[in-house]
Scaffold this motif. Structure first.
Motif, PDB file in Angstrom:
ATOM      1  N   GLU A  19     -51.504   2.006 100.032  1.00 18.51           N
ATOM      2  CA  GLU A  19     -51.619   2.026 101.294  1.00 18.51           C
ATOM      3  C   GLU A  19     -51.740   3.173 101.888  1.00 18.51           C
ATOM      4  OE1 GLU A  19     -49.891  -0.910 103.570  1.00 18.51           O
ATOM      5  OE2 GLU A  19     -50.918  -2.711 102.992  1.00 18.51           O
ATOM      6  N   GLY A  20     -50.715   3.871 101.298  1.00 20.08           N
ATOM      7  CA  GLY A  20     -50.526   5.431 101.929  1.00 20.08           C
ATOM      8  C   GLY A  20     -51.624   6.224 101.338  1.00 20.08           C
ATOM      9  N   TYR A  21     -52.151   5.971 100.047  1.00 21.35           N
ATOM     10  CA  TYR A  21     -53.401   6.764  99.453  1.00 21.35           C
ATOM     11  C   TYR A  21     -54.683   6.506 100.201  1.00 21.35           C
ATOM     12  CZ  TYR A  21     -57.146   8.125  96.473  1.00 21.35           C
ATOM     13  OH  TYR A  21     -58.273   8.556  95.971  1.00 21.35           O
ATOM     14  N   LEU A  22     -54.685   4.967 101.057  1.00 22.23           N
ATOM     15  CA  LEU A  22     -55.873   4.691 101.834  1.00 22.23           C
ATOM     16  C   LEU A  22     -55.572   5.274 103.151  1.00 22.23           C
ATOM     17  CD1 LEU A  22     -56.064   1.046 100.768  1.00 22.23           C
ATOM     18  CD2 LEU A  22     -57.688   2.855  99.995  1.00 22.23           C
ATOM     19  N   TRP A  30     -59.986  -4.791 104.868  1.00 26.78           N
ATOM     20  CA  TRP A  30     -59.110  -4.553 103.551  1.00 26.78           C
ATOM     21  C   TRP A  30     -58.249  -5.440 103.446  1.00 26.78           C
ATOM     22  CZ3 TRP A  30     -59.049   1.441 103.946  1.00 26.78           C
ATOM     23  CH2 TRP A  30     -60.272   2.072 104.175  1.00 26.78           C
ATOM     24  N   GLU A  31     -57.485  -6.096 104.318  1.00 30.62           N
ATOM     25  CA  GLU A  31     -56.325  -6.721 104.338  1.00 30.62           C
ATOM     26  C   GLU A  31     -56.049  -7.879 103.290  1.00 30.62           C
ATOM     27  OE1 GLU A  31     -53.233  -5.768 105.561  1.00 30.62           O
ATOM     28  OE2 GLU A  31     -54.134  -4.366 107.078  1.00 30.62           O
ATOM     29  N   VAL A  32     -57.187  -8.814 103.176  1.00 33.96           N
ATOM     30  CA  VAL A  32     -57.149  -9.681 102.094  1.00 33.96           C
ATOM     31  C   VAL A  32     -57.267  -9.211 100.571  1.00 33.96           C
ATOM     32  CG1 VAL A  32     -58.745 -11.762 101.237  1.00 33.96           C
ATOM     33  CG2 VAL A  32     -58.388 -11.390 103.771  1.00 33.96           C
ATOM     34  N   GLN A  68     -45.552  -0.197  94.639  1.00 31.00           N
ATOM     35  CA  GLN A  68     -47.091   0.041  94.353  1.00 31.00           C
ATOM     36  C   GLN A  68     -47.867  -0.176  95.385  1.00 31.00           C
ATOM     37  OE1 GLN A  68     -47.121  -2.674  91.152  1.00 31.00           O
ATOM     38  NE2 GLN A  68     -47.126  -1.114  89.574  1.00 31.00           N
ATOM     39  N   MET A  69     -47.748  -1.245  96.345  1.00 34.80           N
ATOM     40  CA  MET A  69     -48.553  -1.265  97.360  1.00 34.80           C
ATOM     41  C   MET A  69     -48.267  -0.235  98.483  1.00 34.80           C
ATOM     42  SD  MET A  69     -50.465  -3.580  96.352  1.00 34.80           S
ATOM     43  CE  MET A  69     -51.441  -3.766  97.866  1.00 34.80           C
ATOM     44  N   GLN A  70     -47.166   0.201  98.624  1.00 28.60           N
ATOM     45  CA  GLN A  70     -46.987   1.140  99.788  1.00 28.60           C
ATOM     46  C   GLN A  70     -47.872   2.358  99.445  1.00 28.60           C
ATOM     47  OE1 GLN A  70     -42.630   1.360  99.753  1.00 28.60           O
ATOM     48  NE2 GLN A  70     -42.668   0.064 101.262  1.00 28.60           N
ATOM     49  N   MET A 122     -54.564  -8.023  95.828  1.00 30.43           N
ATOM     50  CA  MET A 122     -54.032  -6.938  94.772  1.00 30.43           C
ATOM     51  C   MET A 122     -52.512  -6.990  94.528  1.00 30.43           C
ATOM     52  SD  MET A 122     -54.396  -2.910  95.209  1.00 30.43           S
ATOM     53  CE  MET A 122     -54.916  -1.987  93.631  1.00 30.43           C
ATOM     54  N   ALA A 123     -51.782  -7.300  95.546  1.00 29.87           N
ATOM     55  CA  ALA A 123     -50.255  -7.651  95.399  1.00 29.87           C
ATOM     56  C   ALA A 123     -49.919  -8.843  94.726  1.00 29.87           C
ATOM     57  CB  ALA A 123     -49.573  -7.668  96.747  1.00 29.87           C
ATOM     58  N   ASP A 124     -50.662  -9.760  94.831  1.00 33.95           N
ATOM     59  CA  ASP A 124     -50.642 -11.001  94.184  1.00 33.95           C
ATOM     60  C   ASP A 124     -50.783 -10.950  92.677  1.00 33.95           C
ATOM     61  OD1 ASP A 124     -49.844 -12.436  96.591  1.00 33.95           O
ATOM     62  OD2 ASP A 124     -51.793 -13.406  96.914  1.00 33.95           O
TER      63      ASP A 124
END
Length: 128
Positions: free
Chosen positions: A32-35, A46-48, A27-29, A53-55
């Motif tokens: 990130e791909g969308y962003l 955006w990293e934090v 999901q995170m990939q 979001m992942a947590d």
């Protein structure tokens, strides 16, 4: 958000989400791909937000698994499973994060509204 297969350019670094489940990493990939597709990069600020979001995605999956296992209601104590409230809060938090990142339809429409300049049309209408 349309599902896009990850590629080498948009894939998250393997160690970035290594503590998360396989589903969360996928999901995170996609996020990130969308962003990267939309903005050309993942900005450091955006990293934090992405980490949160992942947590939250992992916690939500754990809550849903426990709710499926134990049910939504405890007949012995006569109470609702407290994880239902936790899952509801996590859903709300994830929606807010998605809106902050501009990856919900609502957020995209607000961004389009903000970028459209209708000043010329407004002036034309005033002078008619």
């Amino acid at each position: 958000m349309p599902i896009r297969p990850p590629n080498k350019k948009t894939m998250a670094k393997p160690s970035k989400y290594s503590k998360h489940s396989t589903a969360t990493r996928k999901q995170m990939q996609q996020v990130e791909g969308y962003l990267v597709e939309k903005y050309g990069q993942i900005k450091p600020q955006w990293e934090v937000t992405l980490s949160l979001m992942a947590d939250d995605l992992d916690l939500l999956a754990q809550c849903n698994d426990a709710i499926k296992k134990y049910g939504i209601y405890d007949p012995v104590e006569g109470k609702k499973n407290p994880l239902i409230a936790t899952a509801k809060d996590l859903n709300a938090t994830l929606l807010k994060i998605a809106q902050q990142l501009g990856i919900t339809p609502w957020a995209e429409s607000k961004m389009k509204d903000a970028t459209e300049d209708d000043t010329a049309d407004f002036i034309d209408n005033l002078t008619k």
